[in-house]
Design an enzyme around this catalytic site. Structure first.
Site, short mmCIF file in Angstrom:
data_model
loop_
_atom_site.label_atom_id
_atom_site.label_comp_id
_atom_site.label_asym_id
_atom_site.label_seq_id
_atom_site.Cartn_x
_atom_site.Cartn_y
_atom_site.Cartn_z
N GLU A 49 19.29 -18.35 6.07
CA GLU A 49 18.53 -17.27 6.69
C GLU A 49 19.01 -15.90 6.20
OE1 GLU A 49 15.81 -17.38 8.32
OE2 GLU A 49 15.77 -19.57 8.36
N TYR A 132 15.22 -11.71 14.21
CA TYR A 132 14.57 -12.84 13.54
C TYR A 132 15.60 -13.89 13.13
CZ TYR A 132 12.33 -15.80 10.17
OH TYR A 132 11.88 -16.92 9.51
N ASP A 150 8.65 -12.61 12.07
CA ASP A 150 8.72 -11.60 11.03
C ASP A 150 7.29 -11.12 10.76
OD1 ASP A 150 7.55 -13.65 9.63
OD2 ASP A 150 9.12 -13.81 8.11
#
Length: 305
Positions: A49, A132, A150
């Site tokens: 991520e 996020y 997002d």
């Protein structure tokens, strides 16, 4: 149970349920075989991520796999030098992400016993982890019924579910409501793939979209009309800024050179591809301030070299 979104003019519980059914059915046969989808290891998910921030998935995959070979767990990353981490990050860009990930690993070891936390607030307290990324780790690694949002997810929800613009808070509320119980990872991945293949920012492929039959925007007969795009404001990704000649370009050139070894003052202009001494000095200071470089014996080098 899917709850309806009170602000949606054309969004109904039935449409939301159809969207879930159509999207998940499509995803189960057409999902992208990305490496990080084959694991639920919280550390590996966190690495992916951080790497995926501002970088396309296809570009990240080889770097992700090589990085995990060198740093297979959070303790190995925490114990590594900053220089080793930056060298392993070479070619991926946005080098401050490597610094943040390294700091996050050390925080996880120091504060959480070497285990990536599952709590939202604890994740948000980690360097480099925003709303996020925190929710993505919770969904993909821990199976929590949370919705990472997002610009791509926001765009899909505005088009397919409500057919109208939404605030950030409204989008997050709707996204959370839509997560099928126990399927947060699959659902979020499906939204990502839909955004990559069909519900793109500028030229959506509405005619081939697997959820077109339940799309509020397309159902309104205006899917080809850019002026009516409900995602035009909040859900459209910004056009990328010019990279060549930017500060990021010159910083990247300099860090790439430092990966090969220290550079003395006289060699900095060539290393950074920049002859403007004032600008070069300012960029060098930012590298040091950001933890990407340090001075040692009159030479600039990677930290901990």
């Amino acid at each position: 149970m899917v709850r309806t979104f009170s602000g949606a003019a054309s969004g109904t519980e039935g449409r939301q349920l159809r969207l879930q059914r159509l999207l998940l059915a499509w995803f189960r046969t057409d999902a992208r075989p990305l490496a990080w989808r084959r694991t639920r290891d919280p550390y590996a998910i966190l690495v992916s991520e951080i790497m995926l921030q501002q970088t396309q998935a296809e570009r990240v995959e080889p770097f992700y796999e090589n990085f995990l070979l060198e740093f297979p767990d959070v303790r190995s990353l925490a114990q590594a030098s900053r220089a080793a981490v930056l060298r392993a990050w070479g070619g991926l860009g946005y080098n401050r992400r490597a610094v943040s990930l390294h700091q996050a690993a050390r925080t996880i070891v120091d504060r959480h016993g070497g285990r990536v936390p599952a709590d939202l607030d604890d994740l948000l307290a980690l360097p480099g982890v925003g709303a996020y990324t925190a929710r993505a780790v919770m969904a993909f690694a821990f199976g929590a019924d949370v919705a990472p949002v997002d610009v791509n997810v926001a765009r899909i929800l505005a088009r397919a579910v409500t057919g109208q613009p939404m605030s950030r808070a409204q989008t997050q509320h709707l996204a959370d409501d839509l997560v099928p119980a126990g399927q947060a990872a699959e659902w979020t991945s499906a939204l990502m793939d839909l955004g990559a293949h069909y519900c793109t920012s500028r030229v959506p492929r509405c005619g081939a979209c697997p959820v077109a039959a339940t799309c509020a925007w397309r159902g309104g007969g205006s899917a080809a009309d850019e002026a009516s795009d409900p995602a035009a404001a909040a859900g459209r990704a910004r056009a990328p800024e010019a990279f060549a000649g930017s500060d990021r370009y010159h910083r990247g050139r300099l860090v790439d050179t430092l990966r090969r070894g220290p550079v003395d003052t006289d060699g900095l202009p060539r290393a950074a591809d920049l002859d403007d001494t004032g600008r070069l000095a300012a960029l060098t200071r930012t590298l040091v301030d950001d933890g990407l470089a340090e001075w040692s014996d009159g030479s600039l080098q990677l930290p901990g070299s």
